[in-house]
Design a protein around this motif. Sequence first.
Motif, mmCIF file in Angstrom:
data_model
loop_
_atom_site.group_PDB
_atom_site.id
_atom_site.type_symbol
_atom_site.label_atom_id
_atom_site.label_comp_id
_atom_site.label_asym_id
_atom_site.label_seq_id
_atom_site.Cartn_x
_atom_site.Cartn_y
_atom_site.Cartn_z
ATOM 1 N N MET A 3 -21.134 11.054 5.822
ATOM 2 C CA MET A 3 -19.871 11.395 6.444
ATOM 3 C C MET A 3 -19.676 12.909 6.316
ATOM 4 O O MET A 3 -19.658 13.441 5.216
ATOM 5 N N ASN A 4 -19.567 13.600 7.443
ATOM 6 C CA ASN A 4 -19.428 15.053 7.467
ATOM 7 C C ASN A 4 -17.982 15.504 7.606
ATOM 8 O O ASN A 4 -17.710 16.549 8.165
ATOM 9 N N LEU A 5 -17.041 14.724 7.115
ATOM 10 C CA LEU A 5 -15.629 15.072 7.199
ATOM 11 C C LEU A 5 -15.141 15.518 5.836
ATOM 12 O O LEU A 5 -15.512 14.951 4.814
ATOM 13 N N LYS A 6 -14.283 16.543 5.824
ATOM 14 C CA LYS A 6 -13.742 17.053 4.577
ATOM 15 C C LYS A 6 -12.242 17.225 4.698
ATOM 16 O O LYS A 6 -11.694 17.292 5.800
ATOM 17 N N LYS A 7 -11.588 17.292 3.555
ATOM 18 C CA LYS A 7 -10.146 17.498 3.513
ATOM 19 C C LYS A 7 -9.795 18.814 4.209
ATOM 20 O O LYS A 7 -10.533 19.796 4.113
ATOM 21 N N ASN A 8 -8.682 18.828 4.932
ATOM 22 C CA ASN A 8 -8.153 19.978 5.679
ATOM 23 C C ASN A 8 -8.939 20.304 6.940
ATOM 24 O O ASN A 8 -8.701 21.345 7.554
ATOM 25 N N ASP A 9 -9.874 19.447 7.374
ATOM 26 C CA ASP A 9 -10.526 19.623 8.672
ATOM 27 C C ASP A 9 -9.555 19.254 9.778
ATOM 28 O O ASP A 9 -8.799 18.301 9.659
ATOM 29 N N LYS A 10 -9.575 20.004 10.875
ATOM 30 C CA LYS A 10 -8.776 19.654 12.045
ATOM 31 C C LYS A 10 -9.603 18.681 12.876
ATOM 32 O O LYS A 10 -10.752 18.956 13.198
ATOM 33 N N VAL A 11 -9.009 17.507 13.193
ATOM 34 C CA VAL A 11 -9.746 16.462 13.897
ATOM 35 C C VAL A 11 -8.964 15.966 15.098
ATOM 36 O O VAL A 11 -7.754 16.157 15.196
ATOM 37 N N ILE A 12 -9.672 15.317 16.016
ATOM 38 C CA ILE A 12 -9.072 14.651 17.158
ATOM 39 C C ILE A 12 -9.384 13.168 17.041
ATOM 40 O O ILE A 12 -10.469 12.792 16.581
ATOM 41 N N ILE A 13 -8.436 12.330 17.442
ATOM 42 C CA ILE A 13 -8.611 10.885 17.360
ATOM 43 C C ILE A 13 -9.306 10.409 18.637
ATOM 44 O O ILE A 13 -8.858 10.704 19.740
ATOM 45 N N LEU A 14 -10.405 9.657 18.483
ATOM 46 C CA LEU A 14 -11.203 9.209 19.614
ATOM 47 C C LEU A 14 -10.854 7.812 20.101
ATOM 48 O O LEU A 14 -11.136 7.468 21.247
ATOM 49 N N ALA A 15 -10.259 6.973 19.241
ATOM 50 C CA ALA A 15 -9.978 5.588 19.621
ATOM 51 C C ALA A 15 -8.729 5.105 18.907
ATOM 52 O O ALA A 15 -8.353 5.625 17.863
ATOM 53 N N GLY A 16 -8.079 4.102 19.487
ATOM 54 C CA GLY A 16 -6.903 3.509 18.865
ATOM 55 C C GLY A 16 -5.625 3.914 19.560
ATOM 56 O O GLY A 16 -5.629 4.555 20.612
ATOM 57 N N LYS A 17 -4.500 3.561 18.948
ATOM 58 C CA LYS A 17 -3.200 3.804 19.577
ATOM 59 C C LYS A 17 -2.836 5.282 19.639
ATOM 60 O O LYS A 17 -2.017 5.679 20.455
ATOM 61 N N ASP A 18 -3.450 6.116 18.800
ATOM 62 C CA ASP A 18 -3.168 7.550 18.788
ATOM 63 C C ASP A 18 -4.287 8.364 19.434
ATOM 64 O O ASP A 18 -4.453 9.550 19.129
ATOM 65 N N LYS A 19 -5.032 7.771 20.353
ATOM 66 C CA LYS A 19 -6.168 8.424 20.994
ATOM 67 C C LYS A 19 -5.727 9.726 21.666
ATOM 68 O O LYS A 19 -4.727 9.771 22.362
ATOM 69 N N ALA B 266 -13.196 12.988 15.276
ATOM 70 C CA ALA B 266 -14.228 14.007 15.448
ATOM 71 C C ALA B 266 -13.633 15.355 15.084
ATOM 72 O O ALA B 266 -12.466 15.641 15.380
ATOM 73 N N VAL B 267 -14.425 16.203 14.459
ATOM 74 C CA VAL B 267 -13.985 17.526 14.038
ATOM 75 C C VAL B 267 -13.831 18.418 15.263
ATOM 76 O O VAL B 267 -14.643 18.384 16.189
ATOM 77 N N VAL B 268 -12.769 19.244 15.265
ATOM 78 C CA VAL B 268 -12.540 20.206 16.340
ATOM 79 C C VAL B 268 -12.979 21.572 15.842
ATOM 80 O O VAL B 268 -12.531 22.031 14.791
ATOM 81 N N CYS B 269 -13.869 22.229 16.596
ATOM 82 C CA CYS B 269 -14.363 23.557 16.237
ATOM 83 C C CYS B 269 -13.238 24.572 16.397
ATOM 84 O O CYS B 269 -12.515 24.555 17.394
ATOM 85 N N SER B 270 -13.089 25.456 15.419
ATOM 86 C CA SER B 270 -12.015 26.443 15.482
ATOM 87 C C SER B 270 -12.306 27.553 16.495
ATOM 88 O O SER B 270 -11.390 28.190 16.994
ATOM 89 N N THR C 175 -19.567 16.391 16.269
ATOM 90 C CA THR C 175 -19.979 16.025 14.927
ATOM 91 C C THR C 175 -20.726 17.223 14.360
ATOM 92 O O THR C 175 -21.708 17.675 14.952
ATOM 93 N N PRO C 176 -20.254 17.799 13.256
ATOM 94 C CA PRO C 176 -20.938 18.983 12.730
ATOM 95 C C PRO C 176 -22.324 18.643 12.186
ATOM 96 O O PRO C 176 -22.584 17.519 11.774
ATOM 97 N N LYS C 177 -23.213 19.625 12.231
ATOM 98 C CA LYS C 177 -24.532 19.426 11.625
ATOM 99 C C LYS C 177 -24.670 20.378 10.448
ATOM 100 O O LYS C 177 -24.021 21.423 10.387
ATOM 101 N N ASN C 178 -25.495 19.991 9.505
ATOM 102 C CA ASN C 178 -25.698 20.779 8.294
ATOM 103 C C ASN C 178 -26.864 21.734 8.477
ATOM 104 O O ASN C 178 -27.909 21.369 9.014
ATOM 105 N N ALA D 125 -20.226 28.618 12.183
ATOM 106 C CA ALA D 125 -19.856 27.923 10.961
ATOM 107 C C ALA D 125 -18.420 27.411 11.071
ATOM 108 O O ALA D 125 -17.555 28.070 11.621
ATOM 109 N N ILE D 126 -18.199 26.214 10.538
ATOM 110 C CA ILE D 126 -16.868 25.599 10.604
ATOM 111 C C ILE D 126 -16.059 26.104 9.417
ATOM 112 O O ILE D 126 -16.488 26.095 8.312
#
Length: 101
Positions: A1-17, A68-72, A79-82, A100-101
């Motif tokens: 999982m490439n997600l971290k606290k304080n990352d800005k994300v967008i919702i891809l599915a569900g009621k808040d898409k 999914a992470v939003v690039c600043s 999806t970020p890569k390492n 770099a994110i």
Amino acid sequence: MNLKKNDKVIILAGKDKGKTGEIREVMPSKNKVVVTGINMISKHVKPNQNNKGGIQKMEAPIDASNVAVVCSKCKKHMTPKNKVEQSGAVTRICRKCNEAI
């Protein structure tokens, strides 16, 4: 999982898409994240000495595959890569603009 606290994300599915928010908590063992202001639920709370009871609004966890992470820099979601540098440090970079994110 490439997600971290304080990352800005967008919702891809569900009621808040389509909504965006910031990750408040990451639960890697359950593969879930909590995003501020997204997936709000009503929880009934019993009164106790410290607080009054009633119905409280709170965020519920979302599966990590639905965000999914939003690039600043390029403002696109991905999806970020390492990338491993020669010093051994690992940085997350955007797949679309290679920054770099």
